[in-house]
Scaffold this active site. Structure first.
Site, PDB file in Angstrom:
ATOM      1  N   ARG A 258      -0.532  -8.584  10.145  1.00  8.91           N
ATOM      2  CA  ARG A 258      -1.603  -9.556   9.923  1.00  8.91           C
ATOM      3  C   ARG A 258      -0.997 -10.899   9.532  1.00  8.91           C
ATOM      4  NH1 ARG A 258      -5.994  -5.800   6.554  1.00  8.91           N
ATOM      5  NH2 ARG A 258      -6.104  -4.147   8.143  1.00  8.91           N
ATOM      6  N   ARG A 273       0.077  -8.773  -0.513  1.00  5.78           N
ATOM      7  CA  ARG A 273      -0.404  -9.317   0.767  1.00  5.78           C
ATOM      8  C   ARG A 273       0.801  -9.704   1.625  1.00  5.78           C
ATOM      9  NH1 ARG A 273      -5.600 -11.118   1.676  1.00  5.78           N
ATOM     10  NH2 ARG A 273      -5.972 -11.167  -0.563  1.00  5.78           N
ATOM     11  N   GLU A 347      -8.364  -4.057  -4.218  1.00  3.80           N
ATOM     12  CA  GLU A 347      -8.808  -3.251  -3.082  1.00  3.80           C
ATOM     13  C   GLU A 347      -7.621  -2.571  -2.405  1.00  3.80           C
ATOM     14  OE1 GLU A 347      -8.795  -2.579   0.966  1.00  3.80           O
ATOM     15  OE2 GLU A 347      -8.851  -4.754   0.684  1.00  3.80           O
ATOM     16  N   SER A 350     -10.876   0.680   2.370  1.00  7.47           N
ATOM     17  CA  SER A 350     -12.184   0.209   2.828  1.00  7.47           C
ATOM     18  C   SER A 350     -12.804   1.260   3.730  1.00  7.47           C
ATOM     19  CB  SER A 350     -12.059  -1.113   3.591  1.00  7.47           C
ATOM     20  OG  SER A 350     -11.763  -2.178   2.711  1.00  7.47           O
ATOM     21  N   ARG A 388       1.104  -1.813  -0.282  1.00 11.82           N
ATOM     22  CA  ARG A 388       0.127  -2.240  -1.284  1.00 11.82           C
ATOM     23  C   ARG A 388      -0.123  -1.168  -2.337  1.00 11.82           C
ATOM     24  NH1 ARG A 388      -5.521  -5.505  -0.710  1.00 11.82           N
ATOM     25  NH2 ARG A 388      -4.039  -7.012   0.125  1.00 11.82           N
TER      26      ARG A 388
END
Length: 425
Positions: A258, A273, A347, A350, A388
Site C-alpha cells: 500500500r 503503517r 485497528e 476489519s 502491525r
C-alpha cells in the site's frame, strides 16, 4: 455494484447511502443518463425492427418496388450504424457511474463522517499493569537488536521495515499459527500472488476511488494488491457455481502493498503503517441470503477475536460508522488491539459484509434451489496482519528485563520457548 433496476426503484435509499458514505456521485445525473440510454436503445430497436420488416418485403416486392425497398434498408442500416458509437459511449459512461454507486448499509449502522464517530461495542481482555517503565515496540526491537531501520531505509526508503533474529521467527510463527487456526475451523489455506490485473481492483471495489494507494508496475499491465481479498475475489470471476459448492471459505496468505498516499505524516515511526507487509485474510463466498451472510459475519469476527484471545492481547470491538466503512460494505466492524505506549487501541482487524456488491462486479453467480442464476454474497476479515500485530504483541508481553513473554498458544511455533530475547535491562 448495485442492480440498475434496484437503483431506479429505490433512488431515495441510494441517495441516502451516497450522502452518509460521503461518495462523490450525483445520482440524478446517473438516472438521467440511464433515461437517455433507454431512449437511444428504444430508437435503435425500433429501427432494427423496421429494417427487419423491410427486408422481409424485398423478396415479395415487384421489380418496380424492390429498388426502393433495398435503398430504404441500406439507409436504415446506416442510421443504426451511426447511432452505435453514441450507444456504446452512453453505456460506458453509465457503467463508470454505476461503479461508484455505494452499497446500502444496514439500518443498524451508525451515521458518521469518519472513524472518530465509530461506536465501541465492547472491550475484551485485561490491560497489562507493569511494575517497571514499559518501552514502546521500537525501543524493544532496538534493545534486542531485532531491527535495523536506518539500513533498510537506505535500501527501500521510508515506511519500510526489516526484522532480525527472533523477531523474524516471531513474525513467521504468528502467521503459521493463524493459518493453522483457521484451517482447523474449515477455512481452506491459499497462498496467493500480490501481482494482479487492474480489473481485479475494479471487481473488489477498490477502483474507482483508491487508485492513489496502489502500486503500479510500469511497463506491465499489473499492479500490487493491498490484501489477498483482491485476487481471491476474482478467482471465480465470470463463473456459474453450483449450489453444492457454497459456501467457499479461504484463509489466504499473501504479500500486501500500500502506497499510503493519503496518510502522509501519520505513523511514520515503527511498524504501524508500512508500505509492504504480510497478511492472512479470511474470505467467504456464500449464498445470497442475508441471514446466512450475517451468521458468517459473526463466525469470521469470532475467529479474529479468538486469535487475539489466544495471543493474549486485550482488544475492543468497534462498529464502523457510514463514513468509515467504504462504499461496498453493508456492515463493518473493526477489532482494535491495545497499544500500551500510546494508551489507546489500534485497528488490527476489519470485518466486512458486502452482499452481492462484489459478485455483480465479477459476474460471479450460482444456481439456487430453483435453478435460478443468482449473484453470490461475499465477506472478508483479517486473520493476522504482520508486522502491525507485533506492535501490541511486543508491548503487551514485554517483561522487566526486556525479554518478550510467549503466550502458551504460540510456543509450539517457536520451539517451545516461553520467552524471546536476552535480558537487556
Amino acid at each position: 455494484m448495485l442492480d440498475l433496476k434496484f437503483i431506479r426503484e429505490n433512488a431515495g435509499a441510494v441517495k441516502h447511502a451516497i450522502q452518509v458514505k460521503a461518495i462523490n456521485l450525483d445520482l440524478d445525473e446517473l438516472l438521467a443518463l440511464d433515461h437517455e440510454l433507454l431512449g437511444v436503445k428504444q430508437r435503435v430497436e425500433a429501427m432494427q425492427a423496421e429494417r427487419n420488416a423491410n427486408a422481409k418485403l424485398v423478396p415479395k416486392a415487384g421489380p418496380d418496388e424492390r429498388p426502393a425497398l433495398i435503398v430504404k434498408g441500406k439507409e436504415l442500416g446506416e442510421e443504426i450504424k451511426a447511432l452505435e458509437p453514441a450507444l456504446r459511449a452512453h453505456e460506458e459512461q453509465l457503467r463508470q457511474l454505476l461503479l461508484r454507486v455505494p452499497n446500502i448499509p444496514l439500518d443498524s449502522v451508525p451515521v458518521g463522517k469518519d472513524d472518530s464517530e465509530n461506536v465501541e461495542l465492547r472491550r475484551e481482555g485485561v490491560l497489562p499493569e507493569f511494575a517497571f517503565k514499559p518501552l514502546d515496540h521500537v525501543e524493544l526491537l532496538e534493545l534486542q537488536g531485532w531491527s535495523d531501520p536506518e539500513r533498510v531505509a537506505q535500501v527501500s526508503g521510508s515506511r519500510s521495515y526489516l526484522l532480525k533474529g527472533e523477531a523474524v521467527l516471531l513474525e513467521m510463527a504468528v502467521q503459521m499459527f493463524a493459518l493453522d487456526f483457521l484451517s482447523a475451523r474449515g477455512f481452506t489455506p491459499l497462498s496467493t500472488s500480490a501481482l494482479i490485473r487492474p480489473e481485479t481492483l475494479m471487481a473488489s471495489g477498490h477502483f474507482p476511488g483508491d487508485e492513489e494507494s496502489v502500486y503500479k508496475l510500469e511497463g506491465d499491465e499489473l499492479m500490487l494488491a493491498g490484501t489477498a481479498e483482491v485476487p481471491v475475489n476474482s478467482l471465480y470471476a465470470g463463473e456459474q457455481l453450483s449450489l453444492e459448492m457454497l459456501p467457499l471459505t479461504f484463509a489466504a496468505i499473501s504479500g500486501a502493498f500500500r502506497r499510503e498516499a493519503g496518510s502522509a505524516g501519520r505513523d511514520v515511526r515503527g511498524l504501524i503503517r508500512v508500505h509492504e507487509f504480510r497478511k492472512v485474510e479470511q474470505y467467504v463466498l456464500c449464498r445470497a441470503d442475508e441471514t446466512e451472510a450475517l451468521e458468517w459475519f459473526g463466525k469470521i469476527l469470532k475467529n479474529a477475536e479468538d486469535l487475539l484471545t489466544a495471543l493474549e492481547l486485550p482488544y475492543r470491538v468497534v462498529q464502523n460508522c457510514t463514513g468509515d466503512m467504504g462504499a461496498g460494505k453493508v456492515l463493518m466492524y473493526d477489532l482494535e488491539s491495545w497499544v500500551p505506549s500510546e494508551n489507546l487501541y489500534r485497528e488490527t482487524h476489519s470485518c466486512s459484509y458486502l452482499g452481492d456488491w462484489q459478485a455483480r462486479r465479477t459476474n460471479l453467480r450460482y444456481r439456487d434451489e430453483d435453478g435460478k442464476l443468482t449473484f453470490a454474497y461475499t465477506l472478508n476479515n483479517t486473520g493476522i496482519a504482520t508486522p502491525r500485530i507485533l506492535v501490541p504483541f511486543l508491548e503487551n508481553h514485554q517483561q522487566a528485563d526486556g525479554t518478550i513473554r510467549v503466550p502458551e498458544a504460540l510456543r509450539p511455533y517457536l520451539g517451545g520457548k516461553v520467552s524471546l530475547g536476552k535480558p537487556v535491562r
